[in-house]
Write a protein that holds these residues in place. Sequence first.
Motif, PDB file in Angstrom:
ATOM      1  N   LEU A  87      15.716  43.755  89.172  1.00 28.39           N
ATOM      2  CA  LEU A  87      14.252  43.844  89.228  1.00 28.39           C
ATOM      3  C   LEU A  87      13.630  42.484  89.531  1.00 28.39           C
ATOM      4  O   LEU A  87      12.711  42.373  90.357  1.00 28.39           O
ATOM      5  N   VAL A  88      14.124  41.433  88.871  1.00 23.42           N
ATOM      6  CA  VAL A  88      13.581  40.088  89.088  1.00 23.42           C
ATOM      7  C   VAL A  88      13.785  39.659  90.542  1.00 23.42           C
ATOM      8  O   VAL A  88      12.882  39.108  91.182  1.00 23.42           O
ATOM      9  N   ALA A  89      14.988  39.931  91.075  1.00 24.09           N
ATOM     10  CA  ALA A  89      15.271  39.559  92.465  1.00 24.09           C
ATOM     11  C   ALA A  89      14.388  40.330  93.437  1.00 24.09           C
ATOM     12  O   ALA A  89      13.835  39.753  94.381  1.00 24.09           O
ATOM     13  N   TYR A  96      18.720  35.279  96.903  1.00 26.53           N
ATOM     14  CA  TYR A  96      19.315  33.946  97.016  1.00 26.53           C
ATOM     15  C   TYR A  96      18.971  33.076  95.814  1.00 26.53           C
ATOM     16  O   TYR A  96      19.843  32.454  95.194  1.00 26.53           O
ATOM     17  N   LYS A  97      17.705  33.027  95.454  1.00 30.61           N
ATOM     18  CA  LYS A  97      17.283  32.140  94.367  1.00 30.61           C
ATOM     19  C   LYS A  97      17.884  32.548  93.027  1.00 30.61           C
ATOM     20  O   LYS A  97      18.338  31.700  92.250  1.00 30.61           O
ATOM     21  N   CYS A 140      22.996  41.621  92.444  1.00 30.36           N
ATOM     22  CA  CYS A 140      22.496  41.018  93.682  1.00 30.36           C
ATOM     23  C   CYS A 140      23.591  40.690  94.691  1.00 30.36           C
ATOM     24  O   CYS A 140      23.350  40.715  95.901  1.00 30.36           O
ATOM     25  N   VAL A 141      24.802  40.367  94.203  1.00 28.64           N
ATOM     26  CA  VAL A 141      25.823  39.819  95.093  1.00 28.64           C
ATOM     27  C   VAL A 141      26.286  40.845  96.132  1.00 28.64           C
ATOM     28  O   VAL A 141      26.339  40.553  97.332  1.00 28.64           O
ATOM     29  N   SER A 142      26.623  42.065  95.697  1.00 32.21           N
ATOM     30  CA  SER A 142      27.142  43.043  96.654  1.00 32.21           C
ATOM     31  C   SER A 142      26.068  43.464  97.659  1.00 32.21           C
ATOM     32  O   SER A 142      26.354  43.639  98.844  1.00 32.21           O
ATOM     33  N   SER A 143      24.820  43.616  97.207  1.00 37.61           N
ATOM     34  CA  SER A 143      23.758  43.987  98.145  1.00 37.61           C
ATOM     35  C   SER A 143      23.426  42.832  99.074  1.00 37.61           C
ATOM     36  O   SER A 143      22.980  43.040 100.215  1.00 37.61           O
ATOM     37  N   ASN A 144      23.669  41.598  98.645  1.00 37.56           N
ATOM     38  CA  ASN A 144      23.471  40.439  99.502  1.00 37.56           C
ATOM     39  C   ASN A 144      24.427  40.466 100.691  1.00 37.56           C
ATOM     40  O   ASN A 144      24.101  39.967 101.775  1.00 37.56           O
ATOM     41  N   VAL A 145      25.602  41.059 100.488  1.00 40.40           N
ATOM     42  CA  VAL A 145      26.541  41.228 101.604  1.00 40.40           C
ATOM     43  C   VAL A 145      25.911  42.102 102.677  1.00 40.40           C
ATOM     44  O   VAL A 145      25.889  41.756 103.868  1.00 40.40           O
ATOM     45  N   GLY A 220       7.384  41.999  95.467  1.00 35.76           N
ATOM     46  CA  GLY A 220       6.338  42.055  94.459  1.00 35.76           C
ATOM     47  C   GLY A 220       6.581  43.227  93.524  1.00 35.76           C
ATOM     48  O   GLY A 220       7.453  44.068  93.764  1.00 35.76           O
ATOM     49  N   VAL A 221       5.801  43.281  92.459  1.00 40.38           N
ATOM     50  CA  VAL A 221       5.985  44.344  91.466  1.00 40.38           C
ATOM     51  C   VAL A 221       5.660  45.691  92.095  1.00 40.38           C
ATOM     52  O   VAL A 221       4.579  45.893  92.652  1.00 40.38           O
TER      53      VAL A 221
END
Length: 496
Positions: A87-89, A96-97, A140-145, A220-221
Amino acid sequence: MQDTTLSVPVEQAPPRYPKAIPYIIGNEAAERFSFYGMKCILTLFLVAQFFNPTHDPALAKVANAQANESTHFFIALAYALPFVGGLVADWFTGKYKIILYISIVYCIGHLFLSLFDTDLTWFRYGLILIAIGAGGIKSCVSSNVGDQFDKSNESLISKVYGWFYFSINAGSMLSTVMIPYIYNHYGAKWAFGIPGVLMAIATVIFFSGRKLYVRVPPSGVNKNNFVFISLYSLFNIGKKQKGQSLLDVAKGKFDPEKVEGIKAVYRVLAVFAFIPIFWAMWDQSESEWVIQLEQLDKHINLGFAQFDLLSAQVQTVNPVFLLLFIPVFNYGVYPLFDKMGIKTTPLRRIGAGLALTGLSFVIIALIQQSVDAGGHPSVWWQILAFIILSAGEVLVSITGLEYAYTQAPKSMKGTMGAIWLLTVSAGNLLDVYVNNSISSHGYFARFSGAGFYWLFIGLISAFLVLFMFISPRLKERNYITDPEMDLAVAGEAPEK
C-alpha cells in the motif's frame, strides 16, 4: 504505370532483456541468502544462548517453547507487513524508494543480531527490523520485475521470472548449508554477521541499477480498496436492501467495478480460511523440527561417502524436493489422474496437500515418541517427513497462489497476493499462541513431546473434514479461462 517494386518485409529486432534485470535478480539472491541464513539457525540459537544456556533437561520444555514462540512471531510479522508495504509503495513512495530505504532498515536489523548476540532485548529489536525489511519489500520486488517489461519484450517475462525464482531458491539453499556450518565452527557473531553482509551487498546491487529501472510512480491514496469498501459496507449494514449482498451497499459511494471485485476476494477467502493451519505446521519444520533434530542420529552413510549433518542443514531438503516435485506433479501426477477420470481441481489439490501435511506430522510424532522413550532415531525419518511435506507444499502453496490469481479479477490480483501472505502470518500466530501457552504453563502445556505434534495432527484432521464438507459447495469463477468475467465486473459487454 503499374509499380512492380517488391515490398521487402522489415525484420523485427529480437526482444531484448531489460538492462535492469541482472541487478534485480542479484539483489534477490543476496537478500534471500541473508533472510534464510539467519532464520535457519534462529531457534537453536535462542535456546542455546538465552532460554537454556546450561542445557538443563528440566528447562528444555519451556525453553523450546519460548524459542519457538519468538521464531513464529518473527515469521508472522514478516508475512503480515507486505500488505502494508504494498500500500505504501502504490500510494506514496513507488517501489524503488521503499525497496531501497527499507533495505537499509533490513541491514541495520542484521547488524543488531551480530552485535547484540548476548542481549535478548536488543537482539529482538534486530528481529523486528529484519521483519520490517523483509516484509516491507516482499510485496514490491516480484512486481518490480514485471514493471521492467513492455510490449517489445513481454515474451521474455516468463523466462526472467524463472531466473528470479531460481535466485530465491539458490540463495536459500546455499545459506541453509553454509550458515549452520559457520555457526557451529565460528559462533553466532559470524553466523549472523555474514547474512548481514549479504544484505548490504543486496542493497548495493539494487542501488547500482538505479539509472536503469522503469519506475511506476505512486498513484496516491485510492479509496476504492479492499479495506475501505469492506469497512464502509460493515458500518452501513442498515442500508442493505432485500436481495442485495452486504457489499452492494457500497456501490453508491465507491466504484461498482471494485465492489464486484471485492466480492470475488471474499469468495476466495472462503478457501483461504483453511490455509493458515498448513502454514502453522509447515513453519514448524524450521523451528520445532530443528529442535527435534538435536536428539536424532544425523550420521549419513551413502556408501561412497559418510558425513554428519548439522541440525539446521536438514531444512535444505525442502527446496530441493520442492523444485523436483513441481515438474513431477505438473507433467506426471496431474495428467495421470486426469486420464483416470479424476479431475485434479485446485480445491482437490489443496485437500490432498492438507492430508499430506498431516501425514508428514504423523512421521514426526512417531519419531518424537521414540525420542521420548529414550530412542535415537535416524535423521532419514525426518528427511522422509520433509519429502512428504514438500509434496504437500506443491499441492497447497503453489495451487493456492494459482487459485488466488485465477479466481480474482485484474483489479484485485494484487490484493489477493497480499492476503495470501497474510495466511502465512495467521498460521504462525497460531504457533505463537500455542507456544506461549506452553511456556507460561497454560492449557497447551499438557501437550508435550509427541503430544505436541499429535495436537496439530488433530487440528489439521478437523480442518480437512470441514474442508471436504464445504469445498464442494463453494462457488468458483475463473477469470482466466472465462475472460468475460472481467468484462462483466467492469460492466462491459463482451465482444461476440
